[in-house]
Motif scaffolding. Structure first.
Motif, PDB file in Angstrom:
ATOM      1  N   UNK A 181       0.910  -1.299  -0.115  1.00 38.90           N
ATOM      2  CA  UNK A 181      -0.100  -0.060  -0.113  1.00 38.90           C
ATOM      3  C   UNK A 181       0.940   1.327  -0.045  1.00 38.90           C
ATOM      4  N   UNK A 182       0.293   2.347   0.306  1.00 38.88           N
ATOM      5  CA  UNK A 182       1.025   3.493   0.321  1.00 38.88           C
ATOM      6  C   UNK A 182       2.313   3.763   0.879  1.00 38.88           C
ATOM      7  N   UNK A 224      -0.245   8.151   3.690  1.00 41.72           N
ATOM      8  CA  UNK A 224      -1.768   7.951   3.913  1.00 41.72           C
ATOM      9  C   UNK A 224      -2.591   9.284   4.340  1.00 41.72           C
ATOM     10  N   UNK A 225      -1.626  10.158   4.885  1.00 47.53           N
ATOM     11  CA  UNK A 225      -2.293  11.481   5.202  1.00 47.53           C
ATOM     12  C   UNK A 225      -3.219  12.096   4.046  1.00 47.53           C
ATOM     13  N   UNK A 241      -4.785  10.484   1.557  1.00 43.44           N
ATOM     14  CA  UNK A 241      -6.081   9.978   1.686  1.00 43.44           C
ATOM     15  C   UNK A 241      -7.007  10.430   2.917  1.00 43.44           C
ATOM     16  N   UNK A 242      -6.506  11.020   3.968  1.00 42.69           N
ATOM     17  CA  UNK A 242      -7.367  11.227   4.903  1.00 42.69           C
ATOM     18  C   UNK A 242      -7.921  12.614   4.862  1.00 42.69           C
ATOM     19  N   UNK A 278     -12.357  12.272   2.420  1.00 42.13           N
ATOM     20  CA  UNK A 278     -12.537  10.550   2.327  1.00 42.13           C
ATOM     21  C   UNK A 278     -13.535  10.379   1.406  1.00 42.13           C
ATOM     22  N   UNK A 279     -13.897  11.459   0.617  1.00 42.33           N
ATOM     23  CA  UNK A 279     -14.791  11.183  -0.642  1.00 42.33           C
ATOM     24  C   UNK A 279     -14.323  10.798  -1.702  1.00 42.33           C
ATOM     25  N   UNK A 280     -13.126  11.282  -1.837  1.00 35.46           N
ATOM     26  CA  UNK A 280     -12.271  11.235  -3.062  1.00 35.46           C
ATOM     27  C   UNK A 280     -10.793  10.551  -2.739  1.00 35.46           C
ATOM     28  N   UNK A 281     -10.424   9.719  -3.260  1.00 33.28           N
ATOM     29  CA  UNK A 281      -9.235   9.058  -2.838  1.00 33.28           C
ATOM     30  C   UNK A 281      -8.129   9.510  -4.059  1.00 33.28           C
ATOM     31  N   UNK A 282      -6.759   9.422  -3.740  1.00 32.29           N
ATOM     32  CA  UNK A 282      -5.935   9.967  -4.792  1.00 32.29           C
ATOM     33  C   UNK A 282      -5.523   8.758  -5.930  1.00 32.29           C
ATOM     34  N   UNK A 283      -5.040   9.257  -6.814  1.00 31.77           N
ATOM     35  CA  UNK A 283      -5.008   8.112  -7.971  1.00 31.77           C
ATOM     36  C   UNK A 283      -3.711   7.425  -7.590  1.00 31.77           C
ATOM     37  N   UNK A 284      -3.636   6.120  -7.755  1.00 32.60           N
ATOM     38  CA  UNK A 284      -2.508   5.190  -7.744  1.00 32.60           C
ATOM     39  C   UNK A 284      -1.537   5.170  -8.896  1.00 32.60           C
ATOM     40  N   UNK A 285      -0.201   5.402  -8.537  1.00 34.70           N
ATOM     41  CA  UNK A 285       0.865   5.348  -9.587  1.00 34.70           C
ATOM     42  C   UNK A 285       0.910   3.943  -9.740  1.00 34.70           C
TER      43      UNK A 285
END
Lengths: 499, 473
Positions: free
Chosen positions: A377-378, A386-387, A389-390, A393-400
């Motif tokens: 994970x991150x 993780x921050x 993401x926090x 909470x309604x939108x998550x960062x894109x994943x590389x």
């Protein structure tokens, strides 16, 4: 390097005085925590008195015993010698002084009153909150507000009466593990007695003819898994020879407590939390001894279903006994690691002849960490945390989706990444006297079923145990200066460690 | 083993390895010398949405979203629909048609003019009587006025039906607007799920590299990602469908722009008894039915006087060549209602009147049935929305936040966090669907349950009604 006789004498005298003052201080400290009404109650076990300048055998303790040195790593000249690996090398304490005080770090002793010729203890079975790590308070069951319960400490030949009160919402009994007592006193639920119902009490009373390392525990299986255990130490009428200067007791336990949970799942088949005397590394309190002392460590594995191969760094110890009885000296075994099974107790003795901060731990790798989780994970991704993401909470960062360079090596990562210790957490870790002067980074390596043995020259022992505000790393660096190779020493980075 | 034998064995082994490698190279999944097995297994064939369905995606979405300042609004759409929806115009022409009929039905009969030559050749004359005669029908019993009233009443029916049609169109525009709005939101949420599926694949690859996942897990994660890509494409397709349908209702070709609005905003909970009373008393369908009943009453009145004979009076001046005299002519005619007293049509009109009474009742019952169904949908959706807002979504959001915090504290594995977020997002999609259901039902209940904004605007005459006379009367 051999020590000269003159400074050696000085060292021993000052060391002995320091030991005496420490012992007195610890006793006082223990008494201070006793209820004022019970302050007059005599405490189990002997109170240290100022030591004589000689022991019973030869009128003095020596540095060297047939090639074994009390003050430096050595094995001795002859495996058949009584002094090989310090086997029968006495401590500084004489047998006349009685047994060394028993110390179970982070646990209290159970007071008693003499009544009708018996030492009368009162044990209350109840639910308990125990802080496994700073900020991690867990709901377990124990006795008298403690998990493990307070230590019962008596002397061989005593008659004991233990009044057990059940404040639990379900029946319980207490089994006196290892004692050869009358069957009615055995505490086996329904086999030998009726259960102690909630709100009720039960009186156990028996004579103790044994000596050694025993313990008491609930005889309801799930209550055992939930932490209901405590030491029952019986000192021998005749102090074991050679006498020890230190007598420590450590109870190893496992629990399964999910994230965001404080209640252990006693039905679980795997275990996520590991405690020594109710605390998890690095919150376990180190065993601090003086250079050259003879040390006994009693160890009980009260895990529900996990055996523990116990390993001590920097020393070879003698396995001098199991819980059943002290082993005849001819059967003692020198070990670096000893496997202690569930519900077994083992006794290790050694001469602390190697100064430093030494690991003392279960060698099961999954027991050498707290609440182990997969390291994906991150926390192992570049530029991710993780921050992020926090914050929403309604939108998550894109994943590389690109691999980090570590993926060139199959098996990456094996190290635990991103362990975070808050300032408050670190402050609690560093708040104990016993850890003063250790390297700034030590808490990063002590987790789970791990504690430390600190072997300190007399003056450094005094600094650690009798003065305040010893700088981080100072004691360790001084040991390196005296006993190591200071030219190659690299200081620990001074991390943000609270304190 | 001597040296020659060793070399021979070595050569055989090398040959076998080469053969094995060459046969393996023909298989898609077999590693080649340049491909490490872990790379082969951890790299998906494609990971981007752009490659998921080349050439099949609607590019209108991207164009519209590129200019974020421009948006469609619901009021703008309603205004456009009022001007452009063909059925609204149809309904207006239905009124015009009835008014025209009313005009026609009330027109007085034209006079007749005739040239008459009688008994031509009698006695060698040009004729006994040749002259011009003017004839006029005098309508009795107020038939023309009754006919006009009747068609004026039909025009009123048409007006109610036109109102109904406006409701149909506006309700549909609102519903499709909200549907497009919901589709927009669901697309955003599906994209969140896509990011999570991508993370799931990345995580599975990380776990594969650490021995915590195997090929089965990778295949699953790859397929799951592709499935989620399809969900995103499906959400895009849904927006296109919804927007095209909205454009059709509006009656204009509209360029795609994002829609502004809020699915959450809603009125207080609708009370069934109140709304039932309102629908049954004010629905344009009910009002139209009552108007039609009045028209049927007029029809009865009209048909009741149909038997009253009109008086046809004629007169003229001519020359009597036989008498060689100029004479006049006069006629008064009227029908004798001996056999046909219009009794059949009268009965038919009475039957129509009673039938229309039943039609009112039927309409009431139909509205009740539709309202019951719609209110059930509304109530369920409102209950879902309320519970999702008060409990389910906050709980799942908190579960996600807590799992994130637990991960941060090294107490929870990342797949659990992904699961929490996926759970939270899936429920948000359900919540959006329920919001849409609530808004749709709300629109229909407040809009007298009327929809079908592109169905032909109905006329004033209900199906089955016999317009007995081809000429309006």
């Amino acid at each position: 390097m051999e020590r000269e006789t003159s400074p050696r004498r000085h060292f021993i005298k000052s060391g002995m005085l320091a030991a005496a003052s420490l012992a007195a201080g610890k006793t006082l400290s223990a008494q201070e925590q006793v209820d004022p009404e019970e302050a007059a109650v005599p405490q189990a076990g002997p109170i240290a008195t100022p030591p004589a300048a000689s022991n019973t055998k030869e009128g003095t303790v020596r540095d060297q015993y047939d090639g074994f040195s009390r003050f430096k790593p050595s094995r001795g000249n002859d495996p058949d010698s009584d002094y090989y690996l310090g086997k029968l090398v006495p401590g500084f304490r004489s047998t006349e002084e009685g047994p060394a005080p028993f110390v179970a770090p982070d646990l209290e002793k159970l007071p008693y009153v003499m009544k009708d010729g018996a030492k009368q203890f009162e044990l209350v079975a109840q639910n308990v909150r125990r802080e496994f790590l700073p900020g991690y308070e867990m709901d377990v069951w124990g006795y008298n507000g403690s998990m493990p319960g307070p230590t019962i400490e008596v002397t061989q030949g005593d008659r004991v009466r233990i009044i057990v009160h059940n404040e639990l919402p379900e029946p319980t009994t207490v089994h006196w593990h290892g004692f050869e007592l009358p069957v009615q006193q055995d505490g086996s639920m329904t086999l030998t007695q009726n259960p102690i119902m909630p709100g009720k009490s039960y009186v156990y009373e028996f004579d103790i003819h044994e000596a050694g390392t025993f313990f008491y525990h609930s005889h309801v299986a799930m209550q055992e898994a939930f932490g209901m255990v405590g030491w029952f130490i019986v000192h021998p009428k005749k102090v074991f020879d050679p006498p020890v200067d230190r007598d420590f007791g450590l109870i190893f336990q496992n629990f399964h407590i999910k994230a965001n949970q404080t209640i252990s799942n006693s039905w679980a088949m795997d275990w996520s939390w590991h405690t020594i005397n109710g605390r998890s590394g690095p919150f376990t309190t180190p065993l601090v001894v003086k250079h050259g002392e003879r040390v006994r460590i009693r160890l009980l594995d009260f895990s529900p279903m996990q055996h523990h191969p116990i390993h001590l760094h920097g020393h070879t110890f003698w396995l001098t006994g199991r819980e059943g009885a002290r082993t005849p000296k001819s059967a003692w075994i020198p070990r670096n690691t000893e496997l202690v099974g569930v519900a077994q107790a083992a006794e290790f003795e050694f001469i602390a002849n190697n100064p430093g901060d030494w690991m003392f731990h279960c060698h099961m790798v999954h027991h050498m960490m707290n609440h182990m989780v997969e390291q994906v994970g991150p926390r192992i991704r570049e530029g991710a945390n993780v921050d992020a993401y926090m914050t929403n909470l309604d939108q998550r960062p894109p994943v590389d989706m690109k691999h980090s360079e570590g993926f060139a090596t199959p098996g990456y990562p094996q190290g635990m990444q991103g362990m975070q210790m808050s300032e408050k957490f670190m402050k609690a870790i560093w708040s104990r006297r016993e850890v003063q002067g250790m390297r700034a980074t030590w808490p990063k390596s002590v987790h789970g079923l791990m504690t430390l043995l600190r072997v300190l020259p007399d003056d450094l022992y005094q600094q650690v145990m009798e003065t305040d505000d010893v700088p981080k790393g100072a004691i360790f660096e001084e040991i390196v200066q005296r006993f190591g190779t200071p030219g190659t020493y690299q200081k620990a980075p001074m991390m943000k460690m609270g304190h | 083993m001597d040296g020659n034998l060793f070399l021979k064995t070595l050569a055989q082994v090398a040959t076998a390895i080469c053969l094995l490698a060459s046969s393996a190279s023909g298989q898609e999944l077999a590693p080649t010398a340049k491909q490490k097995i872990e790379q082969l297994l951890t790299e998906p064939n494609d990971i981007g949405l752009d490659t998921a369905a080349p050439g099949t995606r609607w590019d209108g979405l991207a164009i519209g979203q590129s200019n974020a300042a421009e948006v469609h609004t619901l009021n703008g759409m309603l205004e456009l629909a009022a001007r452009s929806n063909p059925t609204i115009l149809q309904a207006q022409y239905q009124i015009t048609g009835q008014l025209a009929k009313a005009q026609q039905a009330g027109l007085y009969p034209n006079p007749m003019i005739a040239y008459i030559a009688e008994n031509i050749g009698v006695e060698g004359t040009a004729g006994e009587w040749q002259g011009a005669e003017l004839e006029q029908r005098f309508v009795t019993a107020g038939k023309l006025q009754l006919s006009r009233d009747k068609y004026l009443q039909r025009a009123k029916v048409a007006e109610h039906l036109a109102v109904a049609q406006q409701f149909r169109v506006c309700n549909d525009v609102r519903i499709h607007y909200y549907q497009t709005l919901a589709a927009q939101q669901i697309l955003d949420l599906q994209k969140e799920l896509l990011k999570t599926a991508e993370d799931d694949l990345a995580t599975t690859r990380e776990m594969f590299n650490a021995g915590q996942a195997n090929q089965v897990d990778l295949h699953r994660a790859n397929s799951e990602l592709r499935r989620q890509q399809l969900s995103v494409l499906q959400a895009e397709n849904r927006i296109r469908r919804e927007f095209l349908q909205l454009s059709s209702l509006v009656g204009m070709e509209l360029a795609f722009l994002p829609l502004s609005g809020d699915l959450h905003a809603a009125s207080d909970l609708i009370d069934y008894d109140t709304v039932a009373q309102r629908v049954l008393s004010q629905s344009p369908e009910i009002l139209a039915a009552h108007s039609k009943l009045r028209e049927d009453q007029i029809t009865i009145n009209r048909e009741s006087v149909e038997w009253v004979p009109d008086v046809i009076v004629g007169g003229g001046v001519g020359r009597n060549f036989e008498a060689n005299d100029t004479t006049g002519a006069l006629s008064v005619r009227m029908e004798l209602p001996i056999y046909d007293r219009n009794q059949g049509t009268y009965r038919q009109a009475q039957a129509d009147y009673i039938r229309q009474q039943k039609e009112i009742r039927r309409t009431e019952m139909d509205l009740k049935m539709r309202l019951a169904m719609q209110y059930e949908t509304y109530l369920s959706a409102a209950q879902h929305v309320l519970t999702y807002e008060e409990m389910i979504l906050p709980q799942l959001k908190q579960a996600y936040a807590t799992s994130l915090q637990s991960y941060k504290e090294d107490r929870l594995a990342w797949p659990h966090v992904l699961h929490s977020y996926r759970d939270y997002t899936l429920r948000r999609i359900e919540y959006t669907d329920q919001l849409l259901a609530r808004r749709t039902s709300e629109v229909l209940i407040n809009g007298f349950l009327l929809h079908g904004g592109l169905n032909p605007a109905p006329g004033a005459i209900p199906p089955g009604h016999l317009d007995a006379t081809p000429n309006p009367r």
